[in-house]
Design an enzyme around this catalytic site. Structure first.
Site, short mmCIF file in Angstrom:
data_model
loop_
_atom_site.label_atom_id
_atom_site.label_comp_id
_atom_site.label_asym_id
_atom_site.label_seq_id
_atom_site.Cartn_x
_atom_site.Cartn_y
_atom_site.Cartn_z
N THR A 121 22.43 47.78 40.85
CA THR A 121 21.92 46.75 39.94
C THR A 121 23.00 45.71 39.71
OG1 THR A 121 20.49 48.37 38.82
CG2 THR A 121 20.99 46.33 37.64
N LEU A 168 25.43 49.28 34.19
CA LEU A 168 24.46 48.90 35.21
C LEU A 168 24.61 49.87 36.37
CD1 LEU A 168 24.78 44.99 35.28
CD2 LEU A 168 22.94 46.35 34.26
N ASP A 169 23.49 50.22 36.99
CA ASP A 169 23.53 51.13 38.12
C ASP A 169 24.31 50.54 39.28
OD1 ASP A 169 21.91 52.83 36.66
OD2 ASP A 169 20.05 52.07 37.56
N PHE A 170 24.68 51.41 40.20
CA PHE A 170 25.44 50.99 41.38
C PHE A 170 24.72 49.87 42.14
CE2 PHE A 170 26.72 51.75 45.89
CZ PHE A 170 28.08 51.51 45.75
#
Length: 339
Positions: A176, A172-174
């Site tokens: 998200t 997961l993105d930073f």
């Protein structure tokens, strides 16, 4: 005195007797000249000596040692990566067994000393059920053990893996949040992440701005991005207030920032993104950000069975109702360094 006719008759009878005494090709080995595999003596040549019987027998098949397993499978089960990745490390000469550089096809037993990159491999009991954690990732954490910028990492909140290594199933993105799955099984992680299995990912998305029906149609039909065409398998509006609108979207791939890039292709900005399901695993509603729960052995088996056929319909989410109600835990980063 014998006549010439009698001598010729006797010679013919002797030749017939010698011819009739020959054995057929299915005779049992006797080691005499003339047996299959020997060369007949020719002019100026001595008859070839028959080979020993043992030389004619096929080489015995060496049975695998009791309790042995293929090396790359053992490494994957220890959480070091997928079986294919472990085969590459073996080919690269990074793995040794009892001090000898391993090769593809090697088998090992629990008594063998296995080292990967110079580090001894700690193996659990044979047939041990892998561990699986569900973590509710908040925004502001990175899914990595090593960040040059020194940002908080999700691994700081996980318990010790006890001889294994935690593998994140998907990233997961930073910025998200939502469901992250961790396991000690490289096989399980590979089956859930590999593109060929097309495991579903479901997200709740908050979008800033006016969303026109034509944009939604395009996102459902497919949009060409820098790395190819992508689309939402399912896209459903879920209301909202003011300039914000919520959507529930479903994909079967995990390309980098794919949800944000799809909406950006339509001139829309994602102001909040949260993963709520990955395959058969759903984020329990009571699991707060920064907390985790560990799946029971029964739920792990159900997940393993499902990943064997990931396309089968979902009849019940994991974790089970009882496990979902279990007390979530949160660990102090100061007590448990990243691993």
């Amino acid at each position: 005195m014998k006549t010439k006719t009698q001598a010729k008759s006797k010679a013919r009878r002797g030749a017939g007797q010698r011819s009739g005494s020959r054995k057929g090709p299915l005779r049992s080995p006797t080691g005499k000249p003339g047996k299959p595999g020997s060369r007949p003596a020719g002019p100026g040549m001595q008859p070839q000596e028959a080979r020993p019987e043992a030389a004619l027998s096929p080489a015995p098949v060496v049975a695998a040692a009791a309790g042995s397993e293929k090396l790359h499978k053992v490494l994957a089960q220890a959480g070091l990566g997928s079986r294919r990745a472990m085969e590459e490390r073996i080919r690269a000469g990074e793995v040794t067994v009892n001090g000898r550089v391993a090769t593809i096809g090697d088998r090992v037993t629990p008594e063998d000393q296995v080292k990967v990159g110079g580090q001894s491999l700690r193996r659990g009991p044979a047939g041990q059920t892998p561990r699986v954690l569900i973590y509710h990732k908040p925004e502001g954490e990175i899914v990595s053990n090593d960040d040059p910028q020194g940002r908080p990492t999700v691994f700081q909140h996980l318990p010790p893996a006890r001889g294994g290594k935690w593998l994140a199933i998907g990233r997961l993105d930073f910025n998200t949040s939502g469901l992250l799955i961790f396991t000690t099984s490289g096989d399980l992680a590979n089956r859930m992440m590999h593109p060929r299995f097309e495991v579903e990912r479901e997200y709740a998305v908050r979008v800033l701005g006016t969303v026109h029906p034509a944009a939604l149609d395009a996102l459902r039909a497919g949009v060409r991005l820098d790395d190819g065409v992508a689309r939402f398998e399912h896209l459903e509006e879920e209301g909202g207030e003011g300039a914000n609108r919520w959507f529930r979207v479903l994909l079967r791939e995990g390309r980098n920032r794919i949800v944000r890039r799809l909406f950006e292709s339509q001139g829309l900005t994602v102001s909040r993104l949260m993963r709520v399901r990955f395959g058969a695993v759903a984020l329990p509603p009571q699991l707060k950000r920064g907390q985790f729960i560990e799946l029971s052995s029964g739920d792990v088996k159900r997940l393993s069975d499902w990943t064997a056929q990931p396309g089968q319909p979902l009849t019940e989410m994991i974790p089970s109702e009882a496990a979902a109600r279990s007390r979530p835990r949160r660990l102090s980063p100061s007590k448990h360094p990243p691993r």
